[in-house]
Design an enzyme around this catalytic site. Sequence first.
Site, PDB file in Angstrom:
ATOM      1  N   ASP A 166       0.832  -1.203   0.000  1.00  0.00           N
ATOM      2  CA  ASP A 166       0.000   0.000   0.000  1.00  0.00           C
ATOM      3  C   ASP A 166       0.867   1.254   0.000  1.00  0.00           C
ATOM      4  O   ASP A 166       1.961   1.253   0.561  1.00  0.00           O
ATOM      5  CB  ASP A 166      -0.909  -0.023   1.241  1.00  0.00           C
ATOM      6  CG  ASP A 166      -2.051   0.967   1.134  1.00  0.00           C
ATOM      7  OD1 ASP A 166      -2.283   1.507   0.036  1.00  0.00           O
ATOM      8  OD2 ASP A 166      -2.709   1.205   2.159  1.00  0.00           O
ATOM      9  N   GLY A 167       0.351   2.284  -0.613  1.00  0.00           N
ATOM     10  CA  GLY A 167       1.034   3.584  -0.584  1.00  0.00           C
ATOM     11  C   GLY A 167       1.701   3.955  -1.899  1.00  0.00           C
ATOM     12  O   GLY A 167       2.391   4.979  -1.967  1.00  0.00           O
ATOM     13  N   ASN A 168       1.481   3.166  -2.939  1.00  0.00           N
ATOM     14  CA  ASN A 168       2.108   3.466  -4.236  1.00  0.00           C
ATOM     15  C   ASN A 168       1.654   4.820  -4.779  1.00  0.00           C
ATOM     16  O   ASN A 168       2.457   5.596  -5.291  1.00  0.00           O
ATOM     17  CB  ASN A 168       1.743   2.382  -5.269  1.00  0.00           C
ATOM     18  CG  ASN A 168       2.327   1.033  -4.935  1.00  0.00           C
ATOM     19  OD1 ASN A 168       3.158   0.919  -4.048  1.00  0.00           O
ATOM     20  ND2 ASN A 168       1.884   0.007  -5.653  1.00  0.00           N
TER      21      ASN A 168
ATOM     22  N   ARG B 206       0.441   8.236 -10.751  1.00  0.00           N
ATOM     23  CA  ARG B 206       0.276   7.096  -9.833  1.00  0.00           C
ATOM     24  C   ARG B 206       0.952   5.824 -10.367  1.00  0.00           C
ATOM     25  O   ARG B 206       1.463   5.018  -9.611  1.00  0.00           O
ATOM     26  CB  ARG B 206      -1.225   6.821  -9.622  1.00  0.00           C
ATOM     27  CG  ARG B 206      -1.953   7.911  -8.850  1.00  0.00           C
ATOM     28  CD  ARG B 206      -3.430   7.565  -8.722  1.00  0.00           C
ATOM     29  NE  ARG B 206      -3.636   6.292  -8.081  1.00  0.00           N
ATOM     30  CZ  ARG B 206      -3.634   6.114  -6.755  1.00  0.00           C
ATOM     31  NH1 ARG B 206      -3.469   7.130  -5.954  1.00  0.00           N
ATOM     32  NH2 ARG B 206      -3.827   4.916  -6.257  1.00  0.00           N
TER      33      ARG B 206
ATOM     34  N   HIS C 229       3.310   2.464  -8.863  1.00  0.00           N
ATOM     35  CA  HIS C 229       3.113   1.020  -9.038  1.00  0.00           C
ATOM     36  C   HIS C 229       4.364   0.370  -9.638  1.00  0.00           C
ATOM     37  O   HIS C 229       4.716  -0.755  -9.308  1.00  0.00           O
ATOM     38  CB  HIS C 229       1.901   0.761  -9.937  1.00  0.00           C
ATOM     39  CG  HIS C 229       0.607   1.220  -9.319  1.00  0.00           C
ATOM     40  ND1 HIS C 229       0.284   0.953  -8.015  1.00  0.00           N
ATOM     41  CD2 HIS C 229      -0.423   1.942  -9.830  1.00  0.00           C
ATOM     42  CE1 HIS C 229      -0.898   1.480  -7.732  1.00  0.00           C
ATOM     43  NE2 HIS C 229      -1.344   2.091  -8.811  1.00  0.00           N
TER      44      HIS C 229
ATOM     45  N   ASN D 102     -10.332  -3.082  -6.816  1.00  0.00           N
ATOM     46  CA  ASN D 102      -9.424  -2.203  -7.574  1.00  0.00           C
ATOM     47  C   ASN D 102      -9.871  -1.925  -9.009  1.00  0.00           C
ATOM     48  O   ASN D 102      -9.358  -1.019  -9.657  1.00  0.00           O
ATOM     49  CB  ASN D 102      -7.994  -2.779  -7.585  1.00  0.00           C
ATOM     50  CG  ASN D 102      -7.256  -2.615  -6.273  1.00  0.00           C
ATOM     51  OD1 ASN D 102      -6.383  -3.401  -5.921  1.00  0.00           O
ATOM     52  ND2 ASN D 102      -7.593  -1.570  -5.517  1.00  0.00           N
TER      53      ASN D 102
ATOM     54  N   ARG E 230     -10.774   1.673 -10.145  1.00  0.00           N
ATOM     55  CA  ARG E 230      -9.781   2.709 -10.450  1.00  0.00           C
ATOM     56  C   ARG E 230      -9.831   3.075 -11.936  1.00  0.00           C
ATOM     57  O   ARG E 230     -10.344   2.309 -12.743  1.00  0.00           O
ATOM     58  CB  ARG E 230      -8.382   2.192 -10.090  1.00  0.00           C
ATOM     59  CG  ARG E 230      -8.273   1.982  -8.607  1.00  0.00           C
ATOM     60  CD  ARG E 230      -6.887   1.611  -8.199  1.00  0.00           C
ATOM     61  NE  ARG E 230      -6.853   1.482  -6.751  1.00  0.00           N
ATOM     62  CZ  ARG E 230      -5.815   1.741  -5.997  1.00  0.00           C
ATOM     63  NH1 ARG E 230      -4.688   2.141  -6.531  1.00  0.00           N
ATOM     64  NH2 ARG E 230      -5.871   1.611  -4.693  1.00  0.00           N
TER      65      ARG E 230
ATOM     66  N   ARG F  87       1.138  -4.374   6.890  1.00  0.00           N
ATOM     67  CA  ARG F  87       0.557  -3.317   6.063  1.00  0.00           C
ATOM     68  C   ARG F  87       1.389  -2.048   6.191  1.00  0.00           C
ATOM     69  O   ARG F  87       1.348  -1.387   7.224  1.00  0.00           O
ATOM     70  CB  ARG F  87      -0.895  -3.043   6.448  1.00  0.00           C
ATOM     71  CG  ARG F  87      -1.500  -1.951   5.583  1.00  0.00           C
ATOM     72  CD  ARG F  87      -2.990  -2.031   5.466  1.00  0.00           C
ATOM     73  NE  ARG F  87      -3.402  -1.230   4.317  1.00  0.00           N
ATOM     74  CZ  ARG F  87      -4.603  -1.237   3.775  1.00  0.00           C
ATOM     75  NH1 ARG F  87      -5.529  -2.016   4.249  1.00  0.00           N
ATOM     76  NH2 ARG F  87      -4.875  -0.484   2.732  1.00  0.00           N
TER      77      ARG F  87
ATOM     78  N   LEU G 248      -7.715  -4.409   7.049  1.00  0.00           N
ATOM     79  CA  LEU G 248      -7.417  -5.643   6.312  1.00  0.00           C
ATOM     80  C   LEU G 248      -7.822  -5.515   4.845  1.00  0.00           C
ATOM     81  O   LEU G 248      -7.315  -6.239   3.992  1.00  0.00           O
ATOM     82  CB  LEU G 248      -8.150  -6.829   6.932  1.00  0.00           C
ATOM     83  CG  LEU G 248      -7.429  -7.595   8.035  1.00  0.00           C
ATOM     84  CD1 LEU G 248      -8.279  -8.772   8.485  1.00  0.00           C
ATOM     85  CD2 LEU G 248      -6.059  -8.097   7.583  1.00  0.00           C
TER      86      LEU G 248
HETATM   87  C1  FPP Z   1      -1.820  -0.053  -3.385  1.00  0.00           C
HETATM   88  O1  FPP Z   1      -1.322   1.274  -3.404  1.00  0.00           O
HETATM   89  C2  FPP Z   1      -1.267  -0.807  -4.505  1.00  0.00           C
HETATM   90  C3  FPP Z   1      -2.004  -1.427  -5.486  1.00  0.00           C
HETATM   91  C4  FPP Z   1      -3.463  -1.381  -5.516  1.00  0.00           C
HETATM   92  C5  FPP Z   1      -1.346  -2.136  -6.606  1.00  0.00           C
HETATM   93  C6  FPP Z   1      -0.141  -2.961  -6.259  1.00  0.00           C
HETATM   94  C7  FPP Z   1       0.503  -3.387  -7.511  1.00  0.00           C
HETATM   95  C8  FPP Z   1       1.837  -3.479  -7.732  1.00  0.00           C
HETATM   96  C9  FPP Z   1       2.842  -3.269  -6.669  1.00  0.00           C
HETATM   97  C10 FPP Z   1       2.365  -3.776  -9.104  1.00  0.00           C
HETATM   98  C11 FPP Z   1       1.963  -5.050  -9.766  1.00  0.00           C
HETATM   99  C12 FPP Z   1       2.101  -6.285  -9.005  1.00  0.00           C
HETATM  100  C13 FPP Z   1       2.984  -7.291  -9.198  1.00  0.00           C
HETATM  101  C14 FPP Z   1       2.783  -8.558  -8.423  1.00  0.00           C
HETATM  102  C15 FPP Z   1       4.135  -7.208 -10.108  1.00  0.00           C
HETATM  103  P1  FPP Z   1      -2.337   2.461  -3.683  1.00  0.00           P
HETATM  104  O2  FPP Z   1      -2.328   2.742  -5.133  1.00  0.00           O
HETATM  105  O3  FPP Z   1      -3.667   2.122  -3.100  1.00  0.00           O
HETATM  106  O4  FPP Z   1      -1.642   3.610  -2.899  1.00  0.00           O
HETATM  107  P2  FPP Z   1      -2.347   4.863  -2.207  1.00  0.00           P
HETATM  108  O5  FPP Z   1      -3.156   4.314  -1.069  1.00  0.00           O
HETATM  109  O6  FPP Z   1      -1.191   5.683  -1.757  1.00  0.00           O
HETATM  110  O7  FPP Z   1      -3.170   5.522  -3.263  1.00  0.00           O
END
Ligand code: FPP
Length: 237
Positions: A18-20, A31, A35, A66, A69, A185, A192
């Site tokens: 989380d946090g990408n 964004r 990722h 998701n 999005r 997390r 969760l």
């Molecule tokens: C949550 O951060 C992250 C996701 C919903 C996507 C995770 C996907 C990857 C790391 C890449 C693809 C996966 C693999 C297995 C190669 P968020 O976007 O909800 O962050 P935020 O809460 O800061 O908006």
Amino acid sequence: MEHPKDFAKGLSIGIIMDGNGRWAKQRGLPRTAGHKKGAAVFQDIANYCEELGVSSVTFYAFSTENWKRPLEEVGAIMKLFAQYLIEGFDYKNRNIRIKFLGDRTALDPKLQKLMNELEEDSAAKTGMTLNIAVNYGGRPEIVRAARQLAQQVAEGTLKPEDITEEMMSDHMYTAGQKDPDFILRPSGEKRLSNFMLWQAAYAELVEMDVLWPDFTRDDLDAAITEFNKRSRRFGGI
Ligand code: FPP
């Protein structure tokens, strides 16, 4: 960081990446850049788990929610995922068995083919199990298990009163695997979010303030150390 040898051996870990988005926003980037960095961190942390002797690790890559999005973001995540499946998984040199949790039928057929091949190619591996949850939700997983058992009841091969927790576990995507010892997390959130609801019944929750794209091997060491402290307290007098 100094830590005792074998401090992570045999553990089962769940990780909510989380946090990408926030990481990218802080840098004035789209964004999708978050990722991309997140996917690279995923790859490194998965390998590190194997090096530490972790028995299974589950990464939450894409939830059933998701899909809400923007199309562009969903497309970018799926592309990163496909890229990892094609180039990123070094299964010939690593003793990792790979499994995908979730309803893959909604995914691109080409992606499904890659996923099936990877599971088959790595099925005989004896080391760590790497679970990647894609189009995964804990509630849909429990509904799916209930339907499978209900089907057996309808066919007359199972009595409702004979249904056990073990049977439910055996109908989860994680059938045959140990439940997670702890769920990690990052990014400071304490939810969760529909992740491993059935399996997490006794899991410790470890939250950390770091955003996933900044997450390092040292952070995983710190999370495991925190978990080990907590379980020592529970085991003590
Ligand atoms: C949550 O951060 C992250 C996701 C919903 C996507 C995770 C996907 C990857 C790391 C890449 C693809 C996966 C693999 C297995 C190669 P968020 O976007 O909800 O962050 P935020 O809460 O800061 O908006």
